[in-house]
Design a protein around this motif. Structure first.
Motif, short mmCIF file in Angstrom:
data_model
loop_
_atom_site.label_atom_id
_atom_site.label_comp_id
_atom_site.label_asym_id
_atom_site.label_seq_id
_atom_site.Cartn_x
_atom_site.Cartn_y
_atom_site.Cartn_z
N THR A 1 34.26 42.39 38.59
CA THR A 1 35.53 42.03 37.93
C THR A 1 36.38 41.14 38.85
O THR A 1 37.06 40.24 38.39
N TRP A 2 36.27 41.41 40.18
CA TRP A 2 37.06 40.60 41.11
C TRP A 2 36.55 39.15 41.10
O TRP A 2 37.33 38.20 41.14
N LEU A 3 35.22 39.00 41.01
CA LEU A 3 34.65 37.65 40.94
C LEU A 3 35.11 36.94 39.67
O LEU A 3 35.41 35.75 39.68
N LEU A 4 35.18 37.71 38.58
CA LEU A 4 35.65 37.13 37.32
C LEU A 4 37.07 36.59 37.47
O LEU A 4 37.43 35.58 36.87
N SER A 5 37.88 37.30 38.27
CA SER A 5 39.29 36.91 38.42
C SER A 5 39.41 35.51 39.04
O SER A 5 40.40 34.81 38.84
N ARG A 6 38.41 35.09 39.83
CA ARG A 6 38.48 33.77 40.44
C ARG A 6 38.22 32.69 39.41
O ARG A 6 38.46 31.51 39.64
N TRP A 7 37.67 33.11 38.30
CA TRP A 7 37.26 32.19 37.25
C TRP A 7 38.37 31.99 36.22
O TRP A 7 38.81 30.88 35.96
N PHE A 8 38.83 33.12 35.63
CA PHE A 8 39.91 33.02 34.63
C PHE A 8 40.70 34.32 34.56
O PHE A 8 40.24 35.34 35.05
N THR B 1 45.33 37.72 36.80
CA THR B 1 46.10 38.98 36.87
C THR B 1 45.37 40.11 36.16
O THR B 1 45.28 41.21 36.69
N PHE B 2 44.85 39.81 34.96
CA PHE B 2 44.17 40.85 34.19
C PHE B 2 43.01 41.43 34.97
O PHE B 2 42.85 42.64 35.11
N TRP B 3 42.17 40.52 35.54
CA TRP B 3 40.98 41.01 36.25
C TRP B 3 41.35 41.72 37.55
O TRP B 3 40.68 42.67 37.93
N HIS B 4 42.43 41.27 38.22
CA HIS B 4 42.86 41.98 39.44
C HIS B 4 43.26 43.40 39.11
O HIS B 4 42.87 44.34 39.79
N MET B 5 44.05 43.53 38.03
CA MET B 5 44.47 44.87 37.62
C MET B 5 43.25 45.74 37.30
O MET B 5 43.18 46.90 37.71
N THR B 6 42.28 45.13 36.57
CA THR B 6 41.07 45.89 36.21
C THR B 6 40.35 46.35 37.47
O THR B 6 39.94 47.51 37.57
N THR B 7 40.21 45.44 38.46
CA THR B 7 39.53 45.79 39.71
C THR B 7 40.19 46.99 40.35
O THR B 7 39.53 47.96 40.73
N ILE B 8 41.53 46.91 40.45
CA ILE B 8 42.26 48.01 41.10
C ILE B 8 42.05 49.32 40.34
O ILE B 8 41.75 50.36 40.92
N ALA B 9 42.15 49.24 38.99
CA ALA B 9 41.99 50.44 38.18
C ALA B 9 40.60 51.04 38.39
O ALA B 9 40.46 52.25 38.58
N ILE B 10 39.57 50.18 38.39
CA ILE B 10 38.20 50.69 38.58
C ILE B 10 38.05 51.33 39.94
O ILE B 10 37.50 52.42 40.06
N LEU B 11 38.59 50.67 40.96
CA LEU B 11 38.48 51.21 42.32
C LEU B 11 39.13 52.59 42.40
O LEU B 11 38.53 53.54 42.91
N ILE B 12 40.36 52.67 41.87
CA ILE B 12 41.07 53.95 41.96
C ILE B 12 40.31 55.05 41.21
O ILE B 12 40.08 56.13 41.75
N LEU B 13 39.88 54.71 39.98
CA LEU B 13 39.17 55.70 39.17
C LEU B 13 37.89 56.17 39.88
O LEU B 13 37.65 57.38 39.99
#
Lengths: 476, 160
Positions: B35-42, B45-57
């Motif tokens: 998801t973090w790699l996706l964030s570099r593409w498009f 913010t959405f993908w950063h948030m997703t990355t953080i959520a996945i990491l925490i979970l």
């Protein structure tokens, strides 16, 4: 009996086949017609639209006719044989010994022709989840023939029972049943579901419209409107229930129960006694207050399309005091049972606490976020508390005899008492949290078969001594 | 005849549980990296948030699982006697399940790669209405279980 030649269904079955085919294809057909309409409009051919419809219907007659022509059945000495399939010929042999039940359905318009629908269920788990065989439209005499053939094959001579237990509903009971049914309340669920399906903007518009028109119309007429709608649904449900349970008859014949009911669509259902998994006494709130009980059987069934198949009503409505009499006439081995009332203050407190907390979870956000109308959500809380009280009063589990157990609980203002035979309880769970352990209370859950699947019933907050007794009863 | 005392699962199951958690951690991390790699593409913010959520979970789930390995083992016991299986689970939320052998329709033995390494098998007891799983017992014992259930089922059937 010599092996007879296969016979076709009654010619009217052709209409039945046709109807089913059309029903399968109705959505693609409508889509086709709608997409064709602009083309026809453009070409000024709208006059041809009825012609197109007729042509399509005629085209459908061909496969329906083929299906009708290739479907044959024969009652041989040892089995019911069904031939079907237009290109792919299939022959299905159903030995009479394997037949568990034969159900009949008769539509009112087929009564003059003495035609019925027969569906044959076997014990086997067929992959299709449907009755093993359906004879869509046949003469009513086929039922008698099938029964005779089955008896001849299984060599069971019908023993002359001195008196066959029978119950036929009378007008008063039928009226009572229809009047006390909570079925009409489903209108609220319907409205809620419909509201949920609307889009966000439509919902807002509707609410705004409701509020703005509410300012013009007096509160009284709003309440009147709501009451009128509910009344309409109530009357509708009464009519439907009277139609479906008209002439309700229950008969016990050897190891089968036969239920016959319905006016417009008469159904006759057979239940093998050994398929019964539990007896359920059901009391929606109104019937609970009036001391009336509905008796249902929880049975194993292969019919998964029909939800009723797992819960068969064998007594639409009966006075609580005469339940024992009714049950022992049809099931002589049953012990007498009483519907108990749990007055344990602890059970009551825990139930009220849980329902209260759930209520708070729903109501608090509403009243905080939506100041003006959110406080209306406390009505939900006002409904939940009596619900909790009813459940705490119903909660009980008692060993009746070494063979029988009764557990009671309630859900959505409906009290349910289940009577189980030990061998039909598939497994038993005792649950307890460490806090309940201190008070020596716990929950019990029973797993049993219903319809095609497993189902479980839980009774919460009972003294552990009571639960241990049930466990001993089960482990014995 | 099997012993009739309460038995724990073999201790090796703890290693398996730890390994399972670690595999989950790896998968979670891989997912987060994706998801973090996706964030570099498009939609950064959405993908950063997703990355953080996945990491925490993932971290939360894995930590809780690792902490509870001992608890799970300690309070997950079973008992077999000639008439029934009994499964016990949990301390804070206790569950005791009684499954009469006469009600068992079929018994399923499973072995994934991790269980195979430790020579364990997971056993699922299926009744007409429910199914109950024992996470892992020595393969030899589970075979014994199976034949026991078969024999007792036959016996129970002829009893009726």
């Amino acid at each position: 009996m010599t092996n007879p030649t296969p016979q076709r269904l009654h010619p009217l079955a052709l209409i039945n086949e046709f109807y089913h085919l059309i029903r399968e294809w109705v959505i693609p057909l409508i889509v086709l017609l709608i997409s064709l309409t602009p083309v026809l409009l453009k070409a000024h051919l709208t006059g041809w639209l009825p012609v197109a419809i007729i042509v399509i219907l005629l085209v459908f007659l061909i496969p329906a006719g083929l299906r009708y022509w290739t479907f044959k059945f024969a009652l041989t000495t040892d089995s019911l044989v069904i031939y079907s399939g237009v290109f792919n010929h299939q022959t299905n042999h159903i030995p009479y010994q394997r037949i568990q039940s034969v159900n009949q359905t008769q539509w009112a318009f087929l009564k003059p022709f003495n035609l019925i629908t027969l569906s044959v269920e076997t014990a086997g788990h067929s992959s299709s989840d449907r009755p093993e065989a359906v004879l869509a439209v046949v003469n009513a005499t086929v039922y008698a023939q099938l029964m005779a053939a089955q008896q001849a094959a299984t060599l069971v001579t019908p023993t002359a029972v001195p008196q066959i237990p029978t119950y036929t509903i009378n007008r008063r009971d039928l009226r009572e049943f229809a009047l006390t049914s909570p079925a009409f309340l489903s209108v609220f669920l319907l409205i809620l579901a419909g509201f949920g399906k609307l889009s966000e903007s439509a919902r807002k518009a509707l609410i705004n419209w409701a509020f703005s028109s509410a300012q013009h119309i007096s509160l009284l007429s709003i309440i009147g409107l709501i009451l009128a709608t509910v009344l309409l649904f109530y009357l509708g449900s009464i009519v439907t229930l009277i139609m479906t349970y008209y002439g309700f008859t229950l008969t016990r014949q050897g190891d089968h129960l036969i239920v016959r009911r319905g006016w417009f669509k008469t159904r006759q259902t057979e239940i093998a006694i050994d398929r019964i998994q539990a007896i359920r006494l059901k009391q929606p709130l109104l019937r609970h207050w009036l001391h009336l009980v509905t008796v249902q059987l929880v049975v194993i069934s292969n019919d998964h399309k029909n939800d009723d198949a797992a819960n068969v009503i064998v007594m639409p409505v009966i006075k609580q005091a005469t339940v024992n009499h009714f049950l022992t006439t049809f099931f002589p081995q049953l012990p007498p049972l009483t519907l108990t009332r749990n007055t344990d203050p602890r059970t009551c407190w825990w139930n009220l606490r849980n329902y209260g907390l759930v209520g708070l979870l729903i109501c608090l956000p509403f009243s905080i976020l939506w100041r003006r109308w959110g406080s209306l959500s406390w009505l939900i809380w006002g409904l939940l508390m009596p619900m909790g009280l009813l459940r705490s009063h119903a909660s009980s589990a008692q060993v009746l005899t070494p063979r029988y157990l009764m557990i009671s609980t309630s859900r959505w203002f409906t009290r349910n008492d289940y009577l189980f035979q030990r061998q039909h309880v598939q497994s038993l769970e005792l649950r307890q949290s460490i806090w309940l352990h201190k008070h020596a209370y716990g929950h019990i859950r029973l797993h049993f078969r219903a319809g095609q699947h497993g189902r479980s019933q839980t009774v919460r907050y009972l003294p552990i001594t009571q639960l241990q007794r049930i466990r001993q009863w089960y482990e014995r | 005849m099997p012993t009739q005392s309460i038995k724990h699962l073999p201790k090796t199951i703890k290693t398996i549980w730890i390994w399972t958690s670690l595999i989950e951690l790896t998968l979670g991390l891989l997912f987060a990296i994706g998801t973090w790699l996706l964030s570099r593409w498009f939609a950064p913010t959405f993908w950063h948030m997703t990355t953080i959520a996945i990491l925490i979970l993932t971290l939360l789930i894995v930590i809780i699982e690792l902490v509870l390995v001992n608890y799970r083992w300690q309070f997950n016991t079973y008992l077999v006697n000639p008439r029934q299986f009994e499964l016990h689970d949990g301390y804070f939320f206790r569950k005791q399940t009684v499954i009469p052998i006469a009600q068992i329709q079929n018994i399923k033995l499973e072995q994934g790669p991790l269980l195979r390494l430790k020579h364990l098998q997971a056993v699922t007891l299926v009744t007409a209405a429910s199914s109950h799983k024992i996470a892992g017992i020595p393969a030899a014992e589970s075979e014994q279980f199976k034949s026991l259930v078969m024999a007792l089922a036959q016996e129970a059937r002829t009893d009726d």
